[in-house]
Design an enzyme around this catalytic site. Structure first.
Site, PDB file in Angstrom:
ATOM      1  CD  GLU A 272      -3.455   0.600   2.421  1.00 27.06           C
ATOM      2  OE1 GLU A 272      -2.454   0.828   3.520  1.00 27.06           O
ATOM      3  OE2 GLU A 272      -4.050   1.845   2.611  1.00 27.06           O
TER       4      GLU A 272
ATOM      5  CG  HIS B 247      -5.634   0.500  12.918  1.00 30.31           C
ATOM      6  ND1 HIS B 247      -6.462   2.144  13.020  1.00 30.31           N
ATOM      7  CD2 HIS B 247      -5.402   0.715  11.515  1.00 30.31           C
ATOM      8  CE1 HIS B 247      -5.964   2.235  11.541  1.00 30.31           C
ATOM      9  NE2 HIS B 247      -5.181   1.699  11.162  1.00 30.31           N
ATOM     10  CD  GLU B 248      -2.833  -1.914  10.665  1.00 31.78           C
ATOM     11  OE1 GLU B 248      -3.236  -2.030   9.667  1.00 31.78           O
ATOM     12  OE2 GLU B 248      -2.037  -0.807  11.582  1.00 31.78           O
TER      13      GLU B 248
HETATM   14  N1  BES Z   1      -3.127   0.664   5.606  1.00 30.24           N
HETATM   15  C1  BES Z   1      -2.136   2.237   7.214  1.00 30.24           C
HETATM   16  C2  BES Z   1      -0.806   1.740   6.422  1.00 30.24           C
HETATM   17  C3  BES Z   1      -0.476   2.358   5.842  1.00 30.24           C
HETATM   18  C4  BES Z   1       0.215   3.501   5.738  1.00 30.24           C
HETATM   19  C5  BES Z   1       0.045   1.515   4.274  1.00 30.24           C
HETATM   20  C6  BES Z   1       0.842   4.622   5.203  1.00 30.24           C
HETATM   21  C7  BES Z   1       0.653   2.884   2.950  1.00 30.24           C
HETATM   22  C8  BES Z   1       0.882   4.158   4.020  1.00 30.24           C
HETATM   23  C9  BES Z   1      -2.182   0.999   8.513  1.00 30.24           C
HETATM   24  O1  BES Z   1      -3.272   1.032   8.709  1.00 30.24           O
HETATM   25  C10 BES Z   1      -2.520   2.473   9.302  1.00 30.24           C
HETATM   26  O2  BES Z   1      -3.181   2.703   9.576  1.00 30.24           O
HETATM   27  N2  BES Z   1      -1.320   1.767  10.004  1.00 30.24           N
HETATM   28  C11 BES Z   1      -1.130   3.059  11.289  1.00 30.24           C
HETATM   29  C12 BES Z   1      -1.418   2.511  12.151  1.00 30.24           C
HETATM   30  C13 BES Z   1      -2.148   2.244  13.098  1.00 30.24           C
HETATM   31  C14 BES Z   1      -2.359   2.027  14.235  1.00 30.24           C
HETATM   32  C15 BES Z   1      -2.685   3.851  13.235  1.00 30.24           C
HETATM   33  C16 BES Z   1       0.393   2.752  11.171  1.00 30.24           C
HETATM   34  O3  BES Z   1       1.284   2.733  10.291  1.00 30.24           O
HETATM   35  O4  BES Z   1       1.317   4.269  11.761  1.00 30.24           O
HETATM   36 ZN    ZN Z   2      -4.741   1.427   8.902  1.00 28.92          ZN
END
Ligand code: BES
Ligand code: ZN
Length: 888
Positions: free
Chosen positions: A168, A339-340
């Site tokens: 992603e 979250h995930e």
């Molecule tokens: N889908 C995101 C990861 C992501 C972020 C992929 C930006 C590509 C670009 C994932 O679900 C996410 O939001 N991760 C957060 C943690 C979450 C608990 C807020 C992160 O990695 O900070």
């Molecule tokens: Zn997310």
């Protein structure tokens, strides 16, 4: 992307000023017709679509490359002789197309590196129908978390290299030539030829493992359900796995060898959460297994990723080490997993049609994460965090550079920029408001209907509103549109409140809270508002429509607007209404105390009332108040301290006052945990230690040094404070201490602790040592995934120095920050600056390096700098006066 609580903390500190209206994207966004759906964006011709990918992968970790063959089943829907798909940094050796048992047609390859596409041209035009496209190709294994990448780490048995994928938003195309857009769902089968003794992991559990004549293993994974390319995962290394059953699903954690025990809490949490989600969503989790894969190292932009059935999480966000982990680490592990796992439904099962609706993934996963953490761990009191999340959103949403939650995204880089506080934190806050408006049960029915209706499909936001309205028989679409299709923060002003008999008549008007456009014509929202007379148990709900409302509230106590704090708006009270709320502050619910403080501070900085109002509230707070109320005060005190930077005498006077309030609260908590204490006390202890260190409290710093010297084996360094105590020592290090810290970083074997030590080396207040950290960051010593984080940490206290250094070494920095993230990384370095000259520098960086459509982060950073300058000039005098008036 940083964790929300951190974003919220910085939000309370942030500031701004006037940017000309016409220059901003917000102006254009606001002018877009309401409710208009933009045509679906695509970067590929639409006439051909994939239904299945069959991938055979042979990674060569030692040489940082891979060879692969993919056979893609496609449907040609419009006759063509050319097939175009996404591919980045791939080299094709053979391209063939077959239909049924026909003789393969060979395709001619042309690559468009800028568009990240490959086109295959065939001699014969292809009629409508089904075909199989087979591609032999090679690609590269990188060192940053994009595409297929490697992470090197030290282990007790020497240097190791593990492989993972991060796709992603648009990097599946670096491993698989594909229709790499969320709309093109297909199933995937994967097989990998891997070294003996290593574990290969993907979305599905391995179906077979065969030992090849040369000793390598061939691992085959069965077909995934229909899904988007960005959710595919592959991992390979010297791993171990622990698992447990949650109903029919095998829940697993995977770590590098030796790490399994540290994943026990994540495993238990995953099991609990999965059961709860199966119940909430109505549609059970559909894959046979759900792994959470822990990886050493870090990325500047994310901590965890929701690959379907194979969540990826950096170790620091998943493993707990009894030697150093804190209460807040534990809470983070839980909420990141929540979250995930919420994404396994919001995102994986039902996916946004295009990045315009990214909030259907991130806003919803964030809301669900908060909701489930509060529900499953009520003792952590995390629901009070809702105000901090909202502050994070409003800080950004009150600058002209903001954008609507649903926004138009054109490019890969813009999609990457969409992972911001508006998508996450405003998204979450607006969902919380609407859930509260509709009612929790009706809302859940709507969510269930949405999942059932759109499983394995793609949606736009209106599909969600339709499901909620159908299931709840309540109207929500208009309000939802007001808050998601237009940018900005409503401001509800309480102009008068008059007691008549046993109720109070309250007059409300709606404006807009803007930090940098004080004369902006307010947009209109239909705002759901909850009012309550303090002392009465009967809240009143109304919708402020057309800019004003007149409401009768039972009871004659002071009237609290946004009681419960689920509303996405700021509240400005007339002085006569604010006075009794301040006087009765101690009787408010903690969530309302935090909400009132957050509004007071933000409105004070913006000049809509005096910033001294916040100090009145803080001054009236007893040492026995809720831990998170004190947490809010500590954050704002740190912010005020930072505003005084460069003005030693005034800063010292404020610090003395702040320390006089915070030290007794810390003193009551003590350095060591009290048996049976609440988790929020542990969090506050850690937070106050860091805040008192920021405020240069000599007693705290001396005691931290004493304990650090006394050593880790001692009572002096209780495990939950080990990180905080080391952080205090690092922040105030002299040259010899810095050298000693560096030696322990070099000697450290645990990757998780080692990464943290290098971050600490970058956290020194001393500018000479900060300069040494910058130099160190770009050497090979800290490891490639730590470099960009070290520069960013230096930037927290020395923004100009870090930014100048990054520009002077731009090629090296760019090697360590992936290409699509650079437009966020460089402006992030000046996020705490208040130097006018920095505005020109960051603008010059943008003109030289960024596409015109990728300037939003730069505009936001500039807005922040201007606001901080304005606060320093115009608001600090009121704080000085307050201190004088209070004899400080
Ligand atoms: N889908 C995101 C990861 C992501 C972020 C992929 C930006 C590509 C670009 C994932 O679900 C996410 O939001 N991760 C957060 C943690 C979450 C608990 C807020 C992160 O990695 O900070
Ligand atoms: Zn997310």
């Amino acid at each position: 992307m940083q964790r929300r609580p951190i974003a919220a903390a910085t939000a309370l500190l942030s500031l701004m000023l006037a940017i000309p209206l016409s220059a901003t994207s917000a102006a254009t966004a606001a002018a877009a017709p309401k409710g208009a759906r933009l045509e679906q964006t695509t970067q590929l011709p639409r006439g051909v679509r994939p239904t299945h990918y069959d991938v055979a992968l042979v990674p060569d970790a030692a040489h940082a490359s891979f060879a692969a063959t993919v056979t893609i089943s496609i449907e040609v829907q419009q006759p063509t002789n050319t097939i175009t798909l996404n591919a980045t940094d791939l080299a094709f050796s053979r391209v063939t197309l077959t239909q049924g048992s026909s003789v393969p047609q060979v395709g001619a390859v042309s690559i468009d590196a800028d568009a990240q596409t490959a086109s295959f041209k065939f001699a014969q035009p292809l009629a409508k129908g089904s075909y199989r496209l087979t591609l032999d190709y090679t690609g590269v294994i990188g060192q940053q978390a994009v595409g297929l990448f490697s992470l090197d780490y030290d282990s007790t048995s020497g240097k190791q290299r593990a492989l993972y994928t991060q796709f992603e938003n648009s990097d599946a195309r670096r491993m698989i030539p594909s229709w790499d857009e969320p709309f093109y769902k297909a199933s995937f089968t994967l097989q990998a030829t891997v070294p003996a003794g290593q574990m290969a992991v993907s979305n599905m559990p391995a179906a077979s493992t065969t030992v090849l004549p040369d000793g390598r293993q061939l691992v085959k994974f069965p077909a995934t359900p229909k899904m988007s390319t960005y959710l595919l995962f592959f991992g390979l290394g010297d791993f171990e796995r622990a698992s447990t059953m949650a109903g029919n699903t095998e829940v697993g954690v995977i770590t590098t060898r030796g790490g399994k025990d540290k994943a026990a809490f994540a495993l238990e949490a995953s099991k609990t959460i999965l059961k709860e989600y199966n119940a909430y969503f109505g549609v059970p989790y559909p894959l046979p297994k759900l792994d959470n894969v822990a990886a050493p190292g870090r990325s500047q932009f994310f901590g965890a990723m929701e690959n379907w059935g194979a969540i990826f999480t950096f170790e620091y966000a998943m493993l707990l080490d009894p030697a150093i982990s804190t209460q807040s680490d534990k809470q983070n592990v839980f909420s990141i997993a929540a979250h995930e796992m919420a994404h396994q439904w919001f995102g994986d099962l039902v996916t946004m049609r295009w990045w315009d609706d990214l909030w259907l993934n991130e806003g919803f996963a964030s809301w669900m994460e908060s909701r489930m953490t509060a529900q499953l761990h009520p003792e952590w009191n995390t629901e009070l965090g809702a105000v901090g999340v909202r502050e994070g959103a409003m800080a950004r949403d009150s600058l002209a550079s903001t954008h609507p939650v649903v926004q138009h995204v054109d490019t890969v880089e813009q999609a990457s920029q969409a992972f911001d506080d508006i998508t996450y934190a405003k998204g979450e806050s607006v969902i919380r408001m609407l859930e509260n408006h509709v009612g929790a049960e009706a809302w859940r029915n709507g969510v269930r209907l949405y999942m059932r209706t759109h499983a394995y499909g793609n949606t736009v936001s209106d599909d969600f509103w339709s499901a909620i309205e159908t299931a709840s028989h309540k109207k929500v679409r208009d309000i939802a549109h007001d808050f998601t299709l237009q940018p900005g923060v409503p401001l509800i002003t309480v102009s008068s409140a008059a007691c008549r008999g046993s109720s109070t008549r309250v007059e409300l008007t709606q404006g807009e809270f803007s930090r940098d456009q004080p004369n902006k014509t307010a947009l209109r929202w239909r705002v759901p508002v909850t009012l309550q007379s303090v002392g009465s148990s009967r809240p009143v709900h109304t919708i402020v429509t057309g800019g004003k409302a007149s409401v009768s509230v039972p009871g004659c106590g002071p009237v609290l607007v946004n009681a419960g704090q689920t509303g996405y708006y700021r509240t400005l009270y007339a002085p006569q209404q604010l006075a009794p709320l301040t006087a009765g502050f101690a009787t408010l619910q903690p969530i309302d105390q935090i909400g009132l403080m957050a509004d007071s501070w933000a409105l004070g900085l913006a000049g809509l009332q005096s910033p001294a109002n916040f100090l009145d509230l803080a001054d009236a707070t007893a040492p026995t108040a809720d831990a998170q109320v004190w947490g809010t005060i500590a954050r704002v005190f740190s912010a005020i301290h930072a505003y005084y930077k460069g003005d030693a005498a005034r800063q010292q006077r404020f610090d003395n006052y702040a320390i006089s309030r915070l030290a007794p609260v810390f003193g009551k908590l003590g350095w060591n945990a009290v048996t049976g204490e609440n988790g929020t006390a542990a969090n506050l202890r850690e937070q106050l230690l860091v805040t008192l260190s920021n405020l240069n409290d000599k007693a705290t710093i001396a005691e931290a040094r004493r304990r650090y010297q006394a050593g880790a084996g001692d009572d002096a360094m209780p495990a939950p404070l080990r990180k905080a105590i080391t952080a205090v020592v690092a922040q105030h290090a002299d040259g010899a201490t810095w050298d000693a810290l560096r030696r322990s970083a070099q000697a450290e074997k645990s990757p998780m602790i080692k990464d943290r030590m290098y971050a600490l080396l970058a956290s020194s207040d001393d500018s000479v040592l900060a300069g040494r950290a910058l130099e160190l960051a770009l050497t090979d010593e800290p490891g490639v995934t730590n470099s960009s984080a070290m520069l960013a940490t230096v930037a927290g206290s020395h923004p100009e120095m870090a930014f100048d250094f990054a520009l002077a070494n731009i090629d090296k920095v760019n090697q360590r920050v992936d290409a699509t993230s650079r437009s966020r990384y460089f402006p992030g370095l000046v996020a705490s600056s208040s130097e006018p000259a920095t505005i020109d520098k960051i603008n010059a960086y943008a003109s030289a390096n960024l596409a015109p459509g990728s300037r939003r982060e730069v505009d936001t950073a500039v807005g922040g700098i201007r606001y901080r300058i304005k606060v320093r000039n115009e608001r600090l005098p009121a704080i000085d006066q307050w201190l004088t008036a209070h004899g400080k």
